[in-house]
Design an enzyme around this catalytic site. Sequence first.
Site, mmCIF file in Angstrom:
data_model
loop_
_atom_site.group_PDB
_atom_site.id
_atom_site.type_symbol
_atom_site.label_atom_id
_atom_site.label_comp_id
_atom_site.label_asym_id
_atom_site.label_seq_id
_atom_site.Cartn_x
_atom_site.Cartn_y
_atom_site.Cartn_z
ATOM 1 N N GLU A 275 0.870 -1.186 0.000
ATOM 2 C CA GLU A 275 0.000 0.000 0.000
ATOM 3 C C GLU A 275 0.898 1.225 0.000
ATOM 4 O OE1 GLU A 275 -3.348 0.047 0.032
ATOM 5 O OE2 GLU A 275 -3.587 -2.124 0.059
ATOM 6 N N CYS B 224 -2.218 9.693 2.561
ATOM 7 C CA CYS B 224 -1.739 9.100 1.306
ATOM 8 C C CYS B 224 -2.649 9.411 0.133
ATOM 9 C CB CYS B 224 -1.598 7.593 1.460
ATOM 10 S SG CYS B 224 -3.120 6.791 1.975
HETATM 11 P P1 NAD Z 1 7.368 5.145 7.785
HETATM 12 O O1 NAD Z 1 8.643 5.910 7.716
HETATM 13 O O2 NAD Z 1 6.645 5.032 9.073
HETATM 14 O O3 NAD Z 1 7.705 3.698 7.211
HETATM 15 C C1 NAD Z 1 6.718 2.705 7.085
HETATM 16 C C2 NAD Z 1 7.166 1.458 7.816
HETATM 17 O O4 NAD Z 1 8.356 0.958 7.216
HETATM 18 C C3 NAD Z 1 7.487 1.716 9.289
HETATM 19 O O5 NAD Z 1 6.895 0.703 10.071
HETATM 20 C C4 NAD Z 1 8.995 1.694 9.326
HETATM 21 O O6 NAD Z 1 9.501 1.254 10.562
HETATM 22 C C5 NAD Z 1 9.330 0.711 8.224
HETATM 23 N N1 NAD Z 1 10.658 0.955 7.666
HETATM 24 C C6 NAD Z 1 11.268 2.149 7.481
HETATM 25 N N2 NAD Z 1 12.488 1.962 6.945
HETATM 26 C C7 NAD Z 1 12.661 0.634 6.788
HETATM 27 C C8 NAD Z 1 13.701 -0.172 6.269
HETATM 28 N N3 NAD Z 1 14.837 0.352 5.809
HETATM 29 N N4 NAD Z 1 13.522 -1.515 6.257
HETATM 30 C C9 NAD Z 1 12.388 -2.058 6.709
HETATM 31 N N5 NAD Z 1 11.357 -1.334 7.214
HETATM 32 C C10 NAD Z 1 11.489 -0.010 7.255
HETATM 33 O O7 NAD Z 1 6.289 5.731 6.790
HETATM 34 P P2 NAD Z 1 6.512 6.365 5.368
HETATM 35 O O8 NAD Z 1 7.072 5.373 4.435
HETATM 36 O O9 NAD Z 1 7.122 7.717 5.469
HETATM 37 O O10 NAD Z 1 4.964 6.559 5.011
HETATM 38 C C11 NAD Z 1 4.565 7.536 4.138
HETATM 39 C C12 NAD Z 1 4.308 6.933 2.767
HETATM 40 O O11 NAD Z 1 3.321 5.934 2.884
HETATM 41 C C13 NAD Z 1 3.760 7.940 1.800
HETATM 42 O O12 NAD Z 1 4.289 7.702 0.527
HETATM 43 C C14 NAD Z 1 2.278 7.630 1.788
HETATM 44 O O13 NAD Z 1 1.596 8.012 0.634
HETATM 45 C C15 NAD Z 1 2.278 6.155 1.977
HETATM 46 N N6 NAD Z 1 1.033 5.722 2.564
HETATM 47 C C16 NAD Z 1 0.250 4.894 1.844
HETATM 48 C C17 NAD Z 1 -0.962 4.500 2.364
HETATM 49 C C18 NAD Z 1 -1.863 3.577 1.618
HETATM 50 O O14 NAD Z 1 -2.792 3.079 2.238
HETATM 51 N N7 NAD Z 1 -1.641 3.308 0.338
HETATM 52 C C19 NAD Z 1 -1.353 4.942 3.620
HETATM 53 C C20 NAD Z 1 -0.511 5.773 4.324
HETATM 54 C C21 NAD Z 1 0.699 6.154 3.788
#
Ligand code: NAD
Length: 467
Positions: free
Chosen positions: A216, A250
Amino acid sequence: MATLTSAQAALDLVARLRTSFDSGHTRSREWRRNQLLALRRMITENERDIEAALMADLGKPAVESQITEIGFVLGEIDHTLKHFAGWMKPQRVRVPAALIPASARVVPEPLGVALIIAPWNYPFQLALAPLIGALAAGCAVVVKPSEISGATSNLLARLVADYLDTSAVAVVEGAAAETGWLLEARWDHILYTGNERVARIIAQAAAKHLTPTTLELGGKSPTFVDDTTDMAAAATRIAWGKFVNAGQTCVAPDYVLVTPSARADLERELVGAVSRMFGTEPSKSKSYARIINESHFERLSALLGSGRNILGGKPDKKTRYFPPTVLADESADSAVMKDEIFGPILPMIEVVDHREAIAFITARPKPLALYVFSESAEVRRDFMNQTSSGALGFNVPLAHMSVHDLPFGGVGMSGSGAYHGKRSFDIFSHAKAVLSKPLRPETLGVIFPPYSRRKASLVTGALRKLS
Ligand code: NAD
Protein backbone atom coordinates in the site's frame (compact mmCIF):
# COMPACT_ATOMS: atom_id res chain seq x y z
CA MET A 1 4.25 -6.88 23.74
CA ALA A 2 7.42 -7.97 22.07
CA THR A 3 10.65 -6.03 21.84
CA LEU A 4 13.34 -7.59 19.69
CA THR A 5 17.04 -7.49 20.37
CA SER A 6 18.25 -9.64 17.48
CA ALA A 7 17.30 -11.41 14.30
CA GLN A 8 17.21 -14.64 16.35
CA ALA A 9 14.60 -13.12 18.66
CA ALA A 10 12.47 -12.32 15.61
CA LEU A 11 12.83 -15.89 14.32
CA ASP A 12 11.91 -17.23 17.77
CA LEU A 13 8.82 -15.05 17.92
CA VAL A 14 7.66 -16.14 14.47
CA ALA A 15 8.36 -19.80 15.37
CA ARG A 16 6.23 -19.41 18.51
CA LEU A 17 3.36 -17.88 16.53
CA ARG A 18 3.68 -20.59 13.89
CA THR A 19 3.42 -23.32 16.52
CA SER A 20 0.31 -21.62 17.80
CA PHE A 21 -1.13 -21.34 14.28
CA ASP A 22 -0.26 -24.96 13.52
CA SER A 23 -2.14 -26.08 16.64
CA GLY A 24 -5.25 -25.03 14.70
CA HIS A 25 -6.83 -22.92 17.39
CA THR A 26 -6.93 -19.69 15.36
CA ARG A 27 -8.97 -21.41 12.67
CA SER A 28 -12.24 -21.70 14.57
CA ARG A 29 -15.02 -19.21 14.01
CA GLU A 30 -15.19 -18.65 17.77
CA TRP A 31 -11.53 -17.62 18.02
CA ARG A 32 -11.86 -15.18 15.14
CA ARG A 33 -15.06 -13.70 16.55
CA ASN A 34 -13.61 -13.44 20.07
CA GLN A 35 -10.50 -11.68 18.80
CA LEU A 36 -12.56 -9.20 16.78
CA LEU A 37 -14.76 -8.52 19.80
CA ALA A 38 -11.68 -8.13 22.00
CA LEU A 39 -10.19 -5.69 19.51
CA ARG A 40 -13.44 -3.74 19.58
CA ARG A 41 -13.39 -3.67 23.39
CA MET A 42 -9.74 -2.66 23.37
CA ILE A 43 -10.66 0.42 21.35
CA THR A 44 -13.88 1.44 23.07
CA GLU A 45 -12.39 1.06 26.56
CA ASN A 46 -9.32 3.16 25.66
CA GLU A 47 -10.62 5.85 23.34
CA ARG A 48 -9.21 8.74 25.39
CA ASP A 49 -5.74 7.14 25.49
CA ILE A 50 -5.84 6.58 21.74
CA GLU A 51 -6.85 10.19 21.13
CA ALA A 52 -4.04 11.34 23.46
CA ALA A 53 -1.43 9.24 21.62
CA LEU A 54 -2.53 10.62 18.25
CA MET A 55 -2.44 14.13 19.70
CA ALA A 56 1.10 13.50 20.99
CA ASP A 57 2.30 12.12 17.66
CA LEU A 58 0.58 14.35 15.14
CA GLY A 59 -1.25 17.03 17.12
CA LYS A 60 -4.29 15.30 15.71
CA PRO A 61 -7.53 16.91 16.93
CA ALA A 62 -9.65 14.41 18.89
CA VAL A 63 -12.60 14.74 16.53
CA GLU A 64 -10.35 14.07 13.55
CA SER A 65 -8.96 11.00 15.35
CA GLN A 66 -12.50 9.81 15.95
CA ILE A 67 -13.53 10.22 12.33
CA THR A 68 -10.44 9.09 10.46
CA GLU A 69 -8.90 6.56 12.82
CA ILE A 70 -11.03 5.24 15.69
CA GLY A 71 -14.45 5.43 14.02
CA PHE A 72 -13.05 4.05 10.81
CA VAL A 73 -11.54 1.00 12.52
CA LEU A 74 -14.68 0.36 14.58
CA GLY A 75 -16.71 0.49 11.37
CA GLU A 76 -14.44 -2.11 9.74
CA ILE A 77 -14.68 -4.35 12.81
CA ASP A 78 -18.48 -4.18 12.84
CA HIS A 79 -18.71 -4.84 9.12
CA THR A 80 -16.37 -7.81 9.48
CA LEU A 81 -18.16 -9.20 12.54
CA LYS A 82 -21.41 -9.07 10.58
CA HIS A 83 -20.11 -10.82 7.49
CA PHE A 84 -17.04 -12.93 8.19
CA ALA A 85 -18.94 -16.15 8.96
CA GLY A 86 -20.41 -15.91 5.45
CA TRP A 87 -16.97 -15.20 3.97
CA MET A 88 -15.65 -18.36 5.66
CA LYS A 89 -18.26 -20.56 3.96
CA PRO A 90 -17.14 -22.72 1.05
CA GLN A 91 -18.52 -21.49 -2.28
CA ARG A 92 -19.86 -24.13 -4.65
CA VAL A 93 -18.87 -23.69 -8.29
CA ARG A 94 -20.11 -25.46 -11.42
CA VAL A 95 -18.12 -28.27 -13.02
CA PRO A 96 -17.83 -29.09 -16.74
CA ALA A 97 -20.30 -31.72 -17.98
CA ALA A 98 -17.36 -34.03 -18.74
CA LEU A 99 -16.67 -34.37 -15.01
CA ILE A 100 -20.19 -35.18 -13.80
CA PRO A 101 -20.85 -36.60 -11.25
CA ALA A 102 -18.60 -34.31 -9.17
CA SER A 103 -18.80 -31.32 -6.85
CA ALA A 104 -16.41 -28.35 -6.74
CA ARG A 105 -15.98 -25.82 -3.96
CA VAL A 106 -13.72 -22.90 -3.17
CA VAL A 107 -12.72 -23.27 0.49
CA PRO A 108 -11.07 -20.26 2.20
CA GLU A 109 -8.33 -21.24 4.64
CA PRO A 110 -6.06 -19.00 6.73
CA LEU A 111 -2.71 -18.39 5.05
CA GLY A 112 -0.72 -18.81 8.28
CA VAL A 113 1.47 -16.24 10.00
CA ALA A 114 1.17 -12.70 8.66
CA LEU A 115 3.24 -9.55 9.06
CA ILE A 116 1.67 -6.09 8.96
CA ILE A 117 4.03 -3.12 8.71
CA ALA A 118 2.39 0.25 9.28
CA PRO A 119 3.40 3.89 8.69
CA TRP A 120 3.10 6.95 10.93
CA ASN A 121 0.52 9.14 9.24
CA TYR A 122 -2.64 7.30 10.36
CA PRO A 123 -0.73 5.16 12.83
CA PHE A 124 -3.76 3.66 14.52
CA GLN A 125 -5.95 2.99 11.51
CA LEU A 126 -3.22 1.65 9.24
CA ALA A 127 -1.95 -0.80 11.86
CA LEU A 128 -5.37 -2.10 12.89
CA ALA A 129 -7.45 -2.11 9.70
CA PRO A 130 -5.28 -4.85 8.16
CA LEU A 131 -5.22 -6.69 11.50
CA ILE A 132 -9.02 -7.00 11.32
CA GLY A 133 -8.68 -8.91 8.06
CA ALA A 134 -5.91 -11.13 9.40
CA LEU A 135 -7.92 -12.05 12.51
CA ALA A 136 -11.10 -12.67 10.50
CA ALA A 137 -9.11 -14.96 8.22
CA GLY A 138 -7.79 -16.93 11.22
CA CYS A 139 -4.13 -16.00 10.86
CA ALA A 140 -1.50 -15.54 13.52
CA VAL A 141 -0.07 -12.08 13.10
CA VAL A 142 2.66 -9.61 13.99
CA VAL A 143 1.93 -5.90 13.71
CA LYS A 144 4.93 -3.58 13.37
CA PRO A 145 3.79 0.03 13.90
CA SER A 146 5.94 2.96 12.83
CA GLU A 147 8.59 4.12 15.28
CA ILE A 148 8.02 7.66 13.99
CA SER A 149 4.59 7.77 15.66
CA GLY A 150 6.06 6.49 18.92
CA ALA A 151 3.19 7.28 21.28
CA THR A 152 0.69 5.32 19.19
CA SER A 153 3.20 2.51 18.71
CA ASN A 154 3.73 2.20 22.50
CA LEU A 155 0.02 2.26 23.17
CA LEU A 156 -0.78 -0.36 20.52
CA ALA A 157 1.92 -2.66 21.92
CA ARG A 158 0.51 -2.38 25.42
CA LEU A 159 -3.17 -2.68 24.48
CA VAL A 160 -2.82 -5.57 22.05
CA ALA A 161 -0.89 -7.54 24.68
CA ASP A 162 -3.64 -6.80 27.23
CA TYR A 163 -6.66 -7.60 25.07
CA LEU A 164 -5.76 -10.08 22.32
CA ASP A 165 -4.58 -13.69 22.33
CA THR A 166 -0.81 -13.28 22.82
CA SER A 167 -0.15 -16.82 21.65
CA ALA A 168 -1.13 -15.72 18.14
CA VAL A 169 -0.99 -11.92 17.99
CA ALA A 170 1.98 -9.68 18.78
CA VAL A 171 2.94 -6.07 18.29
CA VAL A 172 6.65 -5.56 17.68
CA GLU A 173 7.92 -2.03 18.14
CA GLY A 174 10.96 -0.71 16.35
CA ALA A 175 12.43 0.85 13.25
CA ALA A 176 14.40 -0.36 10.22
CA ALA A 177 16.65 -2.74 12.20
CA GLU A 178 13.78 -4.54 13.94
CA THR A 179 11.79 -4.68 10.71
CA GLY A 180 14.85 -6.09 8.95
CA TRP A 181 15.07 -8.84 11.57
CA LEU A 182 11.39 -9.63 11.16
CA LEU A 183 11.87 -9.80 7.40
CA GLU A 184 14.43 -12.59 7.78
CA ALA A 185 11.67 -14.95 8.88
CA ARG A 186 9.36 -16.79 6.54
CA TRP A 187 5.91 -15.22 6.49
CA ASP A 188 2.77 -16.38 4.75
CA HIS A 189 1.73 -12.85 3.87
CA ILE A 190 3.23 -9.39 4.31
CA LEU A 191 1.08 -6.29 4.15
CA TYR A 192 3.21 -3.17 4.02
CA THR A 193 1.98 0.43 4.01
CA GLY A 194 4.50 3.17 3.39
CA ASN A 195 6.87 4.58 0.83
CA GLU A 196 8.10 3.12 -2.40
CA ARG A 197 11.77 2.90 -1.33
CA VAL A 198 11.07 0.65 1.64
CA ALA A 199 8.51 -1.27 -0.44
CA ARG A 200 11.41 -2.51 -2.57
CA ILE A 201 13.19 -3.78 0.57
CA ILE A 202 9.99 -5.56 1.64
CA ALA A 203 9.46 -7.08 -1.82
CA GLN A 204 13.04 -8.34 -1.95
CA ALA A 205 12.80 -9.92 1.49
CA ALA A 206 9.46 -11.49 0.57
CA ALA A 207 10.93 -12.88 -2.65
CA LYS A 208 13.41 -14.95 -0.65
CA HIS A 209 10.53 -17.11 0.60
CA LEU A 210 8.12 -16.38 -2.28
CA THR A 211 5.85 -14.74 0.27
CA PRO A 212 2.87 -12.91 -1.24
CA THR A 213 2.69 -9.20 -0.43
CA THR A 214 0.17 -6.42 -0.38
CA LEU A 215 1.96 -3.12 -0.93
CA GLU A 216 0.00 0.00 0.00
CA LEU A 217 2.08 2.88 -1.29
CA GLY A 218 1.66 6.53 -2.16
CA GLY A 219 2.59 9.01 -4.85
CA LYS A 220 1.03 12.15 -6.25
CA SER A 221 -2.78 12.02 -6.37
CA PRO A 222 -4.07 14.62 -8.84
CA THR A 223 -7.33 16.60 -8.74
CA PHE A 224 -8.99 18.09 -11.82
CA VAL A 225 -11.35 21.07 -11.61
CA ASP A 226 -13.27 22.80 -14.40
CA ASP A 227 -15.89 25.56 -14.46
CA THR A 228 -18.91 23.23 -14.68
CA THR A 229 -18.55 22.37 -10.99
CA ASP A 230 -20.15 24.12 -8.01
CA MET A 231 -16.93 25.89 -7.09
CA ALA A 232 -17.71 26.75 -3.47
CA ALA A 233 -18.67 23.15 -2.68
CA ALA A 234 -15.74 21.71 -4.66
CA ALA A 235 -13.18 24.00 -3.02
CA THR A 236 -14.48 23.12 0.45
CA ARG A 237 -14.07 19.41 -0.20
CA ILE A 238 -10.65 19.82 -1.78
CA ALA A 239 -9.49 21.97 1.16
CA TRP A 240 -10.75 19.37 3.63
CA GLY A 241 -9.13 16.48 1.74
CA LYS A 242 -5.85 18.34 1.50
CA PHE A 243 -5.56 19.85 4.95
CA VAL A 244 -7.01 17.10 7.14
CA ASN A 245 -4.11 15.63 9.16
CA ALA A 246 -2.09 18.61 7.89
CA GLY A 247 -1.88 17.05 4.45
CA GLN A 248 -0.19 13.88 5.69
CA THR A 249 -2.70 11.60 3.98
CA CYS A 250 -1.74 9.10 1.31
CA VAL A 251 -4.90 9.83 -0.71
CA ALA A 252 -4.86 13.61 -0.19
CA PRO A 253 -5.25 15.70 -3.34
CA ASP A 254 -1.55 16.27 -4.02
CA TYR A 255 -1.99 18.95 -6.68
CA VAL A 256 -4.78 20.55 -8.70
CA LEU A 257 -5.06 20.82 -12.47
CA VAL A 258 -7.48 23.64 -13.21
CA THR A 259 -8.89 25.05 -16.44
CA PRO A 260 -8.41 28.80 -17.17
CA SER A 261 -12.10 29.67 -16.73
CA ALA A 262 -12.22 27.95 -13.31
CA ARG A 263 -8.93 29.20 -11.90
CA ALA A 264 -9.90 32.56 -10.33
CA ASP A 265 -13.07 31.14 -8.75
CA LEU A 266 -11.23 28.13 -7.35
CA GLU A 267 -8.49 30.31 -5.87
CA ARG A 268 -11.05 32.57 -4.16
CA GLU A 269 -13.15 29.67 -2.87
CA LEU A 270 -10.14 27.75 -1.55
CA VAL A 271 -9.02 30.75 0.47
CA GLY A 272 -12.57 31.15 1.81
CA ALA A 273 -12.91 27.45 2.64
CA VAL A 274 -9.63 27.35 4.58
CA SER A 275 -10.58 30.41 6.58
CA ARG A 276 -14.00 28.90 7.41
CA MET A 277 -12.33 25.67 8.57
CA PHE A 278 -9.31 26.97 10.42
CA GLY A 279 -9.98 30.70 10.92
CA THR A 280 -7.71 33.51 9.80
CA GLU A 281 -4.95 32.21 12.06
CA PRO A 282 -4.84 28.43 11.52
CA SER A 283 -1.94 28.18 14.00
CA LYS A 284 -4.52 28.87 16.73
CA SER A 285 -7.11 26.47 15.35
CA LYS A 286 -7.99 23.46 17.46
CA SER A 287 -8.91 21.64 14.27
CA TYR A 288 -5.52 21.60 12.58
CA ALA A 289 -2.85 18.91 13.05
CA ARG A 290 0.94 19.26 13.17
CA ILE A 291 3.79 17.85 11.06
CA ILE A 292 5.01 14.54 12.44
CA ASN A 293 8.67 15.47 13.03
CA GLU A 294 11.43 17.92 12.28
CA SER A 295 12.83 16.15 9.26
CA HIS A 296 9.44 16.11 7.52
CA PHE A 297 8.98 19.75 8.56
CA GLU A 298 12.26 20.64 6.89
CA ARG A 299 11.46 18.56 3.82
CA LEU A 300 8.21 20.53 3.40
CA SER A 301 9.87 23.90 4.03
CA ALA A 302 12.31 23.16 1.20
CA LEU A 303 9.38 22.73 -1.20
CA LEU A 304 8.31 26.38 -0.89
CA GLY A 305 9.60 29.12 -3.15
CA SER A 306 7.80 28.48 -6.42
CA GLY A 307 4.35 29.46 -7.70
CA ARG A 308 2.15 32.39 -6.63
CA ASN A 309 1.45 32.07 -2.93
CA ILE A 310 -2.29 32.77 -2.49
CA LEU A 311 -2.52 31.19 0.93
CA GLY A 312 0.18 30.47 3.48
CA GLY A 313 2.02 31.97 6.38
CA LYS A 314 5.06 31.35 8.47
CA PRO A 315 5.85 27.75 9.37
CA ASP A 316 6.92 27.34 13.01
CA LYS A 317 9.61 24.74 13.50
CA LYS A 318 9.28 24.67 17.28
CA THR A 319 5.63 23.60 17.26
CA ARG A 320 5.87 21.92 13.85
CA TYR A 321 2.99 24.08 12.66
CA PHE A 322 2.96 24.28 8.88
CA PRO A 323 0.26 26.59 7.50
CA PRO A 324 -2.29 25.52 4.90
CA THR A 325 -0.53 26.71 1.76
CA VAL A 326 -1.84 27.12 -1.78
CA LEU A 327 0.55 27.86 -4.65
CA ALA A 328 -1.18 29.06 -7.82
CA ASP A 329 0.39 29.17 -11.30
CA GLU A 330 2.75 26.38 -10.36
CA SER A 331 4.98 24.90 -13.03
CA ALA A 332 5.26 21.18 -13.69
CA ASP A 333 9.01 21.12 -13.12
CA SER A 334 9.12 22.87 -9.73
CA ALA A 335 10.41 21.04 -6.64
CA VAL A 336 6.91 20.72 -5.20
CA MET A 337 5.79 18.78 -8.28
CA LYS A 338 8.60 16.23 -8.08
CA ASP A 339 7.61 13.82 -5.31
CA GLU A 340 4.51 13.22 -3.22
CA ILE A 341 4.11 16.34 -1.04
CA PHE A 342 2.63 14.62 2.03
CA GLY A 343 2.00 17.91 3.78
CA PRO A 344 -0.30 20.96 3.63
CA ILE A 345 0.96 22.48 0.38
CA LEU A 346 -1.42 22.54 -2.58
CA PRO A 347 0.11 23.49 -5.94
CA MET A 348 -2.25 24.42 -8.77
CA ILE A 349 -1.30 24.08 -12.41
CA GLU A 350 -3.36 25.53 -15.23
CA VAL A 351 -4.34 23.19 -18.07
CA VAL A 352 -6.20 24.13 -21.26
CA ASP A 353 -8.85 21.47 -20.78
CA HIS A 354 -9.48 18.00 -19.39
CA ARG A 355 -7.61 16.40 -22.28
CA GLU A 356 -4.43 18.20 -21.30
CA ALA A 357 -5.05 17.16 -17.69
CA ILE A 358 -5.42 13.51 -18.73
CA ALA A 359 -2.22 13.71 -20.79
CA PHE A 360 -0.42 15.25 -17.78
CA ILE A 361 -1.62 12.48 -15.48
CA THR A 362 -1.00 9.56 -17.79
CA ALA A 363 2.56 10.76 -18.49
CA ARG A 364 3.31 10.13 -14.79
CA PRO A 365 3.17 7.08 -12.50
CA LYS A 366 -0.34 5.73 -11.86
CA PRO A 367 -1.73 7.56 -8.81
CA LEU A 368 -3.22 6.07 -5.66
CA ALA A 369 -6.26 8.31 -6.11
CA LEU A 370 -7.54 10.72 -8.74
CA TYR A 371 -10.31 13.25 -8.12
CA VAL A 372 -12.48 14.96 -10.71
CA PHE A 373 -14.70 17.95 -10.05
CA SER A 374 -16.75 18.42 -13.20
CA GLU A 375 -20.40 18.07 -14.10
CA SER A 376 -19.57 17.29 -17.72
CA ALA A 377 -20.49 13.72 -18.66
CA GLU A 378 -17.83 13.72 -21.35
CA VAL A 379 -15.12 14.82 -18.94
CA ARG A 380 -16.11 12.17 -16.40
CA ARG A 381 -16.27 9.46 -19.06
CA ASP A 382 -12.85 10.39 -20.43
CA PHE A 383 -11.26 10.28 -16.97
CA MET A 384 -12.94 6.93 -16.32
CA ASN A 385 -11.78 5.39 -19.60
CA GLN A 386 -8.44 7.05 -20.23
CA THR A 387 -6.75 7.10 -16.83
CA SER A 388 -5.68 4.42 -14.37
CA SER A 389 -5.48 4.97 -10.60
CA GLY A 390 -6.07 3.05 -7.38
CA ALA A 391 -9.32 4.95 -6.94
CA LEU A 392 -11.30 7.55 -8.89
CA GLY A 393 -13.41 10.02 -6.92
CA PHE A 394 -16.01 12.23 -8.58
CA ASN A 395 -16.66 15.31 -6.46
CA VAL A 396 -15.18 13.86 -3.28
CA PRO A 397 -11.68 13.11 -2.06
CA LEU A 398 -10.75 10.45 0.54
CA ALA A 399 -14.28 9.17 1.17
CA HIS A 400 -13.89 6.07 -1.03
CA MET A 401 -11.81 4.66 1.84
CA SER A 402 -14.88 4.44 4.03
CA VAL A 403 -16.83 2.21 1.63
CA HIS A 404 -16.12 -1.28 2.98
CA ASP A 405 -16.80 -2.99 -0.34
CA LEU A 406 -14.51 -0.76 -2.41
CA PRO A 407 -10.97 -2.12 -2.78
CA PHE A 408 -8.45 0.17 -1.11
CA GLY A 409 -5.11 -0.02 -2.85
CA GLY A 410 -2.94 1.31 -5.60
CA VAL A 411 -1.85 0.30 -9.06
CA GLY A 412 1.61 0.35 -10.57
CA MET A 413 3.91 2.52 -8.46
CA SER A 414 1.10 3.37 -6.01
CA GLY A 415 0.90 -0.23 -4.85
CA SER A 416 -0.32 -3.72 -5.53
CA GLY A 417 -3.16 -5.59 -3.90
CA ALA A 418 -6.04 -4.01 -2.04
CA TYR A 419 -7.87 -4.47 1.25
CA HIS A 420 -10.85 -3.30 3.35
CA GLY A 421 -14.04 -5.29 3.94
CA LYS A 422 -14.06 -8.76 2.44
CA ARG A 423 -10.87 -8.06 0.52
CA SER A 424 -8.97 -7.87 3.82
CA PHE A 425 -10.25 -11.36 4.62
CA ASP A 426 -9.32 -12.54 1.13
CA ILE A 427 -5.71 -11.34 1.19
CA PHE A 428 -5.00 -13.26 4.40
CA SER A 429 -6.79 -16.37 3.12
CA HIS A 430 -5.93 -18.98 0.57
CA ALA A 431 -8.81 -19.88 -1.75
CA LYS A 432 -8.40 -23.65 -1.85
CA ALA A 433 -9.84 -25.46 -4.85
CA VAL A 434 -11.63 -28.61 -3.73
CA LEU A 435 -12.96 -31.14 -6.23
CA SER A 436 -14.68 -34.33 -5.19
CA LYS A 437 -15.73 -37.08 -7.57
CA PRO A 438 -17.07 -40.53 -6.77
CA LEU A 439 -14.90 -43.42 -8.00
CA ARG A 440 -17.90 -45.06 -9.60
CA PRO A 441 -19.41 -44.83 -12.11
CA GLU A 442 -16.17 -44.30 -14.02
CA THR A 443 -16.97 -41.45 -16.41
CA LEU A 444 -13.35 -40.60 -17.10
CA GLY A 445 -12.59 -43.67 -19.21
CA VAL A 446 -12.67 -41.61 -22.35
CA ILE A 447 -9.59 -39.62 -21.28
CA PHE A 448 -7.46 -42.65 -20.49
CA PRO A 449 -5.03 -44.05 -23.07
CA PRO A 450 -4.96 -45.49 -25.61
CA TYR A 451 -5.79 -42.15 -27.29
CA SER A 452 -7.81 -41.64 -30.45
CA ARG A 453 -9.03 -38.60 -32.41
CA ARG A 454 -12.62 -39.57 -31.58
CA LYS A 455 -11.86 -39.53 -27.84
CA ALA A 456 -10.22 -36.12 -28.19
CA SER A 457 -13.26 -34.53 -29.82
CA LEU A 458 -15.64 -36.10 -27.29
CA VAL A 459 -13.60 -34.79 -24.36
CA THR A 460 -12.93 -31.27 -25.67
CA GLY A 461 -16.64 -30.89 -26.56
CA ALA A 462 -17.74 -31.98 -23.09
CA LEU A 463 -15.19 -29.78 -21.34
CA ARG A 464 -16.74 -26.72 -22.98
CA LYS A 465 -20.17 -27.50 -21.48
CA LEU A 466 -20.86 -26.64 -17.85
CA SER A 467 -23.07 -28.82 -15.69
P1 NAD B 1 7.37 5.15 7.79
O1 NAD B 1 8.64 5.91 7.72
O2 NAD B 1 6.64 5.03 9.07
O3 NAD B 1 7.71 3.70 7.21
C1 NAD B 1 6.72 2.70 7.09
C2 NAD B 1 7.17 1.46 7.82
O4 NAD B 1 8.36 0.96 7.22
C3 NAD B 1 7.49 1.72 9.29
O5 NAD B 1 6.89 0.70 10.07
C4 NAD B 1 9.00 1.69 9.33
O6 NAD B 1 9.50 1.25 10.56
C5 NAD B 1 9.33 0.71 8.22
N1 NAD B 1 10.66 0.95 7.67
C6 NAD B 1 11.27 2.15 7.48
N2 NAD B 1 12.49 1.96 6.95
C7 NAD B 1 12.66 0.63 6.79
C8 NAD B 1 13.70 -0.17 6.27
N3 NAD B 1 14.84 0.35 5.81
N4 NAD B 1 13.52 -1.51 6.26
C9 NAD B 1 12.39 -2.06 6.71
N5 NAD B 1 11.36 -1.33 7.21
C10 NAD B 1 11.49 -0.01 7.25
O7 NAD B 1 6.29 5.73 6.79
P2 NAD B 1 6.51 6.36 5.37
O8 NAD B 1 7.07 5.37 4.43
O9 NAD B 1 7.12 7.72 5.47
O10 NAD B 1 4.96 6.56 5.01
C11 NAD B 1 4.57 7.54 4.14
C12 NAD B 1 4.31 6.93 2.77
O11 NAD B 1 3.32 5.93 2.88
C13 NAD B 1 3.76 7.94 1.80
O12 NAD B 1 4.29 7.70 0.53
C14 NAD B 1 2.28 7.63 1.79
O13 NAD B 1 1.60 8.01 0.63
C15 NAD B 1 2.28 6.16 1.98
N6 NAD B 1 1.03 5.72 2.56
C16 NAD B 1 0.25 4.89 1.84
C17 NAD B 1 -0.96 4.50 2.36
C18 NAD B 1 -1.86 3.58 1.62
O14 NAD B 1 -2.79 3.08 2.24
N7 NAD B 1 -1.64 3.31 0.34
C19 NAD B 1 -1.35 4.94 3.62
C20 NAD B 1 -0.51 5.77 4.32
C21 NAD B 1 0.70 6.15 3.79
